[in-house]
Motif scaffolding. Sequence first.
Motif, PDB file in Angstrom:
ATOM      1  N   ILE A   1       0.581   0.152  41.039  1.00  0.00           N
ATOM      2  CA  ILE A   1      -0.524   1.119  41.010  1.00  0.00           C
ATOM      3  C   ILE A   1      -0.944   1.509  42.424  1.00  0.00           C
ATOM      4  CG2 ILE A   1      -2.992   1.346  40.475  1.00  0.00           C
ATOM      5  CD1 ILE A   1      -2.433  -0.270  37.898  1.00  0.00           C
ATOM      6  N   LEU A   2      -1.124   0.513  43.290  1.00  0.00           N
ATOM      7  CA  LEU A   2      -1.611   0.784  44.646  1.00  0.00           C
ATOM      8  C   LEU A   2      -0.605   1.594  45.461  1.00  0.00           C
ATOM      9  CD1 LEU A   2      -3.267  -2.647  45.525  1.00  0.00           C
ATOM     10  CD2 LEU A   2      -4.417  -0.509  44.915  1.00  0.00           C
ATOM     11  N   TYR A   3       0.680   1.278  45.314  1.00  0.00           N
ATOM     12  CA  TYR A   3       1.668   2.024  46.088  1.00  0.00           C
ATOM     13  C   TYR A   3       1.867   3.432  45.547  1.00  0.00           C
ATOM     14  CZ  TYR A   3       2.697  -1.541  49.413  1.00  0.00           C
ATOM     15  OH  TYR A   3       2.569  -2.414  50.468  1.00  0.00           O
ATOM     16  N   HIS A   4       1.621   3.603  44.271  1.00  0.00           N
ATOM     17  CA  HIS A   4       1.631   4.961  43.718  1.00  0.00           C
ATOM     18  C   HIS A   4       0.467   5.767  44.298  1.00  0.00           C
ATOM     19  CE1 HIS A   4       2.219   8.202  40.830  1.00  0.00           C
ATOM     20  NE2 HIS A   4       0.943   8.113  40.498  1.00  0.00           N
ATOM     21  N   LEU A   5      -0.711   5.151  44.352  1.00  0.00           N
ATOM     22  CA  LEU A   5      -1.873   5.826  44.935  1.00  0.00           C
ATOM     23  C   LEU A   5      -1.631   6.145  46.407  1.00  0.00           C
ATOM     24  CD1 LEU A   5      -4.759   3.731  43.329  1.00  0.00           C
ATOM     25  CD2 LEU A   5      -4.239   6.137  42.861  1.00  0.00           C
ATOM     26  N   ARG A   6      -0.988   5.213  47.105  1.00  0.00           N
ATOM     27  CA  ARG A   6      -0.686   5.435  48.521  1.00  0.00           C
ATOM     28  C   ARG A   6       0.189   6.670  48.703  1.00  0.00           C
ATOM     29  NH1 ARG A   6       3.298   1.494  51.999  1.00  0.00           N
ATOM     30  NH2 ARG A   6       2.717   2.162  54.099  1.00  0.00           N
ATOM     31  N   GLU A   7       1.205   6.799  47.856  1.00  0.00           N
ATOM     32  CA  GLU A   7       2.104   7.951  47.963  1.00  0.00           C
ATOM     33  C   GLU A   7       1.385   9.263  47.670  1.00  0.00           C
ATOM     34  OE1 GLU A   7       5.250   7.016  45.296  1.00  0.00           O
ATOM     35  OE2 GLU A   7       6.213   5.590  46.649  1.00  0.00           O
ATOM     36  N   LYS A   8       0.315   9.176  46.884  1.00  0.00           N
ATOM     37  CA  LYS A   8      -0.470  10.365  46.553  1.00  0.00           C
ATOM     38  C   LYS A   8      -1.566  10.635  47.576  1.00  0.00           C
ATOM     39  CE  LYS A   8       1.661  11.117  42.623  1.00  0.00           C
ATOM     40  NZ  LYS A   8       2.491  12.320  42.401  1.00  0.00           N
TER      41      LYS A   8
ATOM     42  N   ALA B   1     -10.296   2.658  46.218  1.00  0.00           N
ATOM     43  CA  ALA B   1      -9.827   1.512  45.448  1.00  0.00           C
ATOM     44  C   ALA B   1     -10.085   0.223  46.211  1.00  0.00           C
ATOM     45  CB  ALA B   1      -8.335   1.648  45.147  1.00  0.00           C
ATOM     46  N   SER B   2     -10.279  -0.851  45.470  1.00  0.00           N
ATOM     47  CA  SER B   2     -10.402  -2.183  46.069  1.00  0.00           C
ATOM     48  C   SER B   2      -9.587  -3.157  45.224  1.00  0.00           C
ATOM     49  CB  SER B   2     -11.866  -2.626  46.141  1.00  0.00           C
ATOM     50  OG  SER B   2     -12.478  -2.580  44.863  1.00  0.00           O
ATOM     51  N   TYR B   3      -9.080  -4.195  45.885  1.00  0.00           N
ATOM     52  CA  TYR B   3      -8.227  -5.168  45.199  1.00  0.00           C
ATOM     53  C   TYR B   3      -8.695  -6.571  45.556  1.00  0.00           C
ATOM     54  CZ  TYR B   3      -3.874  -7.502  43.696  1.00  0.00           C
ATOM     55  OH  TYR B   3      -2.946  -8.310  43.083  1.00  0.00           O
ATOM     56  N   PHE B   4      -9.123  -7.316  44.538  1.00  0.00           N
ATOM     57  CA  PHE B   4      -9.534  -8.709  44.691  1.00  0.00           C
ATOM     58  C   PHE B   4      -8.410  -9.583  44.141  1.00  0.00           C
ATOM     59  CE2 PHE B   4     -13.351  -6.184  44.492  1.00  0.00           C
ATOM     60  CZ  PHE B   4     -14.214  -6.768  45.413  1.00  0.00           C
ATOM     61  N   PHE B   5      -7.791 -10.358  45.034  1.00  0.00           N
ATOM     62  CA  PHE B   5      -6.644 -11.179  44.637  1.00  0.00           C
ATOM     63  C   PHE B   5      -6.973 -12.652  44.821  1.00  0.00           C
ATOM     64  CE2 PHE B   5      -2.639 -13.412  45.562  1.00  0.00           C
ATOM     65  CZ  PHE B   5      -1.920 -13.097  44.417  1.00  0.00           C
ATOM     66  N   GLY B   6      -6.892 -13.412  43.737  1.00  0.00           N
ATOM     67  CA  GLY B   6      -7.236 -14.825  43.780  1.00  0.00           C
ATOM     68  C   GLY B   6      -6.024 -15.725  43.906  1.00  0.00           C
ATOM     69  N   ALA B   7      -6.141 -16.752  44.747  1.00  0.00           N
ATOM     70  CA  ALA B   7      -5.088 -17.757  44.908  1.00  0.00           C
ATOM     71  C   ALA B   7      -5.756 -19.101  45.172  1.00  0.00           C
ATOM     72  CB  ALA B   7      -4.159 -17.395  46.059  1.00  0.00           C
ATOM     73  N   ARG B   8      -4.994 -20.167  45.021  1.00  0.00           N
ATOM     74  CA  ARG B   8      -5.570 -21.497  45.221  1.00  0.00           C
ATOM     75  C   ARG B   8      -5.730 -21.800  46.709  1.00  0.00           C
ATOM     76  NH1 ARG B   8      -3.275 -26.077  41.486  1.00  0.00           N
ATOM     77  NH2 ARG B   8      -4.478 -24.767  40.062  1.00  0.00           N
ATOM     78  N   SER B   9      -4.631 -21.710  47.455  1.00  0.00           N
ATOM     79  CA  SER B   9      -4.677 -21.971  48.895  1.00  0.00           C
ATOM     80  C   SER B   9      -3.841 -20.916  49.615  1.00  0.00           C
ATOM     81  CB  SER B   9      -4.162 -23.378  49.218  1.00  0.00           C
ATOM     82  OG  SER B   9      -2.796 -23.502  48.865  1.00  0.00           O
TER      83      SER B   9
END
Length: 362
Positions: A251-258, A264-272
Amino acid sequence: MLHTILPVFLMNGILLVIAIVLIIAERLLVTYGECKITINKEKIIAVNGGDSLLSYFAQNKIFIPSACGGKATCGYCKVEVLSGAGHILPTEEVFVNREERLKGIRLACQVKVKNDIEVLISEDLLQAKEYKTRILRITDVTSDIKYVVMQLSEPNEINFKPGQYIQFRIPEIEEFRAYSIASPPSQKNILELIVRLVPGGLCSSYIHEVLDVQDEIIVTGPYGDFYLREDSEREIVCIGGGCGMAPIRSILYHLREKGMPRKASYFFGARSKKDLFYTEELMALEGESSGRFSYFPVLSEPKPDDKWSGETGFVTQAVERHMHSNGDTEAYLCGPPPMIDAALKVLAKKGVQDIHIYYDKF
């Protein structure tokens, strides 16, 4: 006590044998003759009855998704049955809610064709195809996640919406597993996947331990209702973790190409920190977006060696801290059910309407 238990075991054993004999007898002795499957009141398939709808669809190159091989454990193969299917089975009830039952929604793998039957299949599903591909690259992005690049050969192009998925067929066995596409739709000849190793997982183990560059793989698709709504101008918030990165990346790279037409904002969760990946490219995307895109990596259990000064806690807590209350927002969530459920509550507090929230639980 043994005298009490032994008859119970014997009775259960006898009942099991009887059940097996009845199943075998039905398959060998019962014939249903020619049955007609009418699809969308137009296409008619003539079959010798006795097998499942899903099997007949596959035999006729109608690629209904099924990630469990027809074992009724994934719930993907839903179709609307207008007539001829009989009563819904207990194996279907966990996947088909009350509203769907009233509409005649069934699992194609559980509907046995015993007579003429009428079904409705969405045009999107009818457009799904089988593709031959060749593996171009396999890269470790974390200790348990691989990045896989596939090139299409026949047909050599695929049309899909950012966020959709394909099904990967394990060679030599009729088993499929679903994987979201991580590449943008503009790359019609290339599919990129992000695959986490699931302990005991049939397909993920194959991809991590057996799959090699130049291997030929069959995939089908595209599938899924989780995709970017391009007829909207709403601001976008994406929330994900682990392999939930794949459809969000598309989705994000499609938006970038456009030209990033929507904020847009992206919250990405990880342990460490070792569980983060694509951090550099997402930070680069943020840097080039002129304030149109923000990336928030969040660690729930950062280690001292991580020397982490960024967001901590659950990913949904970071959403609460940084997302502005705005009813005119569209949300895309991809990750494990507990994360999705928590995110839905936060988004409700922020005023995001249910009809503007799209999610994919896995």
